[in-house]
Design a protein around this motif. Structure first.
Motif, PDB file in Angstrom:
ATOM      1  N   LEU A 210      -3.004 -17.107  11.269  1.00  0.00           N
ATOM      2  CA  LEU A 210      -1.556 -17.536  11.417  1.00  0.00           C
ATOM      3  C   LEU A 210      -0.689 -16.443  10.461  1.00  0.00           C
ATOM      4  O   LEU A 210       0.204 -16.072  10.448  1.00  0.00           O
ATOM      5  CB  LEU A 210      -1.292 -18.842  11.261  1.00  0.00           C
ATOM      6  N   THR A 211      -1.598 -16.561   9.141  1.00  0.00           N
ATOM      7  CA  THR A 211      -1.067 -15.753   7.910  1.00  0.00           C
ATOM      8  C   THR A 211      -0.667 -14.315   8.365  1.00  0.00           C
ATOM      9  O   THR A 211       0.212 -13.634   8.023  1.00  0.00           O
ATOM     10  CB  THR A 211      -1.628 -16.019   6.558  1.00  0.00           C
ATOM     11  N   ALA A 212      -1.920 -13.695   8.835  1.00  0.00           N
ATOM     12  CA  ALA A 212      -1.920 -12.404   9.245  1.00  0.00           C
ATOM     13  C   ALA A 212      -0.876 -12.140  10.276  1.00  0.00           C
ATOM     14  O   ALA A 212      -0.430 -10.940  10.225  1.00  0.00           O
ATOM     15  CB  ALA A 212      -3.411 -11.930   9.755  1.00  0.00           C
TER      16      ALA A 212
ATOM     17  N   CYS B 122       2.141  -9.537   9.609  1.00  0.00           N
ATOM     18  CA  CYS B 122       2.291  -8.327  10.606  1.00  0.00           C
ATOM     19  C   CYS B 122       3.784  -8.519  11.313  1.00  0.00           C
ATOM     20  O   CYS B 122       4.332  -7.452  11.104  1.00  0.00           O
ATOM     21  CB  CYS B 122       1.250  -8.261  11.672  1.00  0.00           C
ATOM     22  N   HIS B 123       4.277  -9.785  11.604  1.00  0.00           N
ATOM     23  CA  HIS B 123       5.659  -9.875  11.842  1.00  0.00           C
ATOM     24  C   HIS B 123       6.545  -9.345  10.878  1.00  0.00           C
ATOM     25  O   HIS B 123       7.586  -8.785  11.253  1.00  0.00           O
ATOM     26  CB  HIS B 123       5.768 -11.344  12.612  1.00  0.00           C
ATOM     27  N   LEU B 124       6.413  -9.787   9.763  1.00  0.00           N
ATOM     28  CA  LEU B 124       7.350  -9.384   8.619  1.00  0.00           C
ATOM     29  C   LEU B 124       7.277  -7.985   8.424  1.00  0.00           C
ATOM     30  O   LEU B 124       8.312  -7.355   8.395  1.00  0.00           O
ATOM     31  CB  LEU B 124       6.957 -10.248   7.357  1.00  0.00           C
ATOM     32  N   ILE B 125       6.073  -7.426   8.642  1.00  0.00           N
ATOM     33  CA  ILE B 125       5.964  -5.919   8.092  1.00  0.00           C
ATOM     34  C   ILE B 125       6.830  -5.032   9.452  1.00  0.00           C
ATOM     35  O   ILE B 125       7.518  -4.271   9.276  1.00  0.00           O
ATOM     36  CB  ILE B 125       4.690  -5.285   8.184  1.00  0.00           C
ATOM     37  N   TRP B 126       6.670  -5.639  10.714  1.00  0.00           N
ATOM     38  CA  TRP B 126       7.488  -5.078  11.644  1.00  0.00           C
ATOM     39  C   TRP B 126       9.000  -5.252  11.423  1.00  0.00           C
ATOM     40  O   TRP B 126       9.649  -4.335  11.992  1.00  0.00           O
ATOM     41  CB  TRP B 126       6.948  -5.732  13.174  1.00  0.00           C
TER      42      TRP B 126
ATOM     43  N   ILE C 166       8.572  -5.560   4.125  1.00  0.00           N
ATOM     44  CA  ILE C 166       7.310  -4.918   4.364  1.00  0.00           C
ATOM     45  C   ILE C 166       6.611  -5.102   2.977  1.00  0.00           C
ATOM     46  O   ILE C 166       5.205  -5.243   3.180  1.00  0.00           O
ATOM     47  CB  ILE C 166       7.717  -3.296   4.313  1.00  0.00           C
ATOM     48  N   ALA C 167       6.965  -5.141   1.883  1.00  0.00           N
ATOM     49  CA  ALA C 167       6.231  -5.445   0.434  1.00  0.00           C
ATOM     50  C   ALA C 167       5.528  -6.660   0.673  1.00  0.00           C
ATOM     51  O   ALA C 167       4.244  -6.952   0.302  1.00  0.00           O
ATOM     52  CB  ALA C 167       6.900  -5.185  -0.745  1.00  0.00           C
ATOM     53  N   ILE C 168       6.459  -7.907   1.003  1.00  0.00           N
ATOM     54  CA  ILE C 168       5.879  -9.010   1.039  1.00  0.00           C
ATOM     55  C   ILE C 168       4.831  -9.294   2.163  1.00  0.00           C
ATOM     56  O   ILE C 168       3.778  -9.846   1.900  1.00  0.00           O
ATOM     57  CB  ILE C 168       6.969  -9.968   1.408  1.00  0.00           C
ATOM     58  N   GLY C 169       5.297  -8.724   3.283  1.00  0.00           N
ATOM     59  CA  GLY C 169       3.775  -8.888   4.389  1.00  0.00           C
ATOM     60  C   GLY C 169       2.738  -8.283   4.035  1.00  0.00           C
ATOM     61  O   GLY C 169       1.928  -8.677   4.339  1.00  0.00           O
TER      62      GLY C 169
END
Length: 205
Positions: free
Chosen positions: A73-75, A79-83, A192-195
């Protein structure tokens, strides 16, 4: 559950809510589109309402006890946050630009907001890590009731803060397209940094 516990929870929760991230970026983008602020905030809060229901049902505890499920779930959230961050960099929001959010209906704006908060790694941190620190089974309140109180407080804080963020973005940045793009790009870099940090930390652990 005493007032001291509630005050401590609110203090920590406020720090999380005031930390810019995916929710902030979506609220700012909604503010730059004028009338879409309220449905965007409703959608963001709806995502956390789903987590609150799961927490009250006790499912959050079950998920939190499974390292593999929590990692997945975290991954996924990272990934959604990076996107989202990459999208913000590729198509920085500006007032009166033609984007999907402008053409979207209120329902679509709300559904996207629910997806943003529902897949936000910050929600995983809050419900899986923070809530258990403040819930005391022997405090006189049922665990489900304590969880519901914390979830409701969090949703109220989110509604107030994100609505203010959206309205301020609309007021301060609407006539400043260059500043609006800069803010959106900064939000994208931060997401992106946080993700990336969460993804590396979780997979490395």
């Amino acid at each position: 559950m005493g007032m001291g516990t509630l005050a401590a929870f609110l203090a920590v929760d406020l720090l999380l809510v005031f930390t810019p991230g995916a929710d902030w970026a979506y609220a700012i983008a909604a503010g730059l589109r004028g009338r879409s602020v309220l449905p965007a905030v409703v959608g963001l809060v709806a995502g956390y309402a789903g987590y609150t229901v799961l927490a009250v049902a006790g499912l959050v505890v079950i998920v939190a006890s499974s390292a593999s499920v929590l990692t997945a779930l975290t991954a996924l959230g990272a990934c959604h946050l990076i996107w989202l961050g990459w999208t913000a960099l590729a198509r920085p929001a500006a007032p009166h630009t033609s984007t999907n959010l402008i053409a979207a209906s209120r329902r679509q704006v709300m559904l996207k907001g629910a997806g943003v908060s529902g897949l936000n790694p910050k929600a995983l941190l809050l419900y899986f890590s923070l809530f258990p620190q403040f819930i005391h089974p022997g405090a006189g309140w049922p665990v489900a009731a304590q969880t519901a109180v914390f979830g409701t407080l969090h949703m109220a804080l989110c509604a107030a803060v994100y609505l203010a963020v959206g309205v301020l973005a609309r007021t301060l940045l609407k006539a400043r397209p260059t500043a609006a793009r800069a803010v959106t790009r900064a939000s994208g870099v931060m997401m992106i940094a946080i993700g990336g940090f969460l993804l590396v930390q979780r997979l490395a652990g």
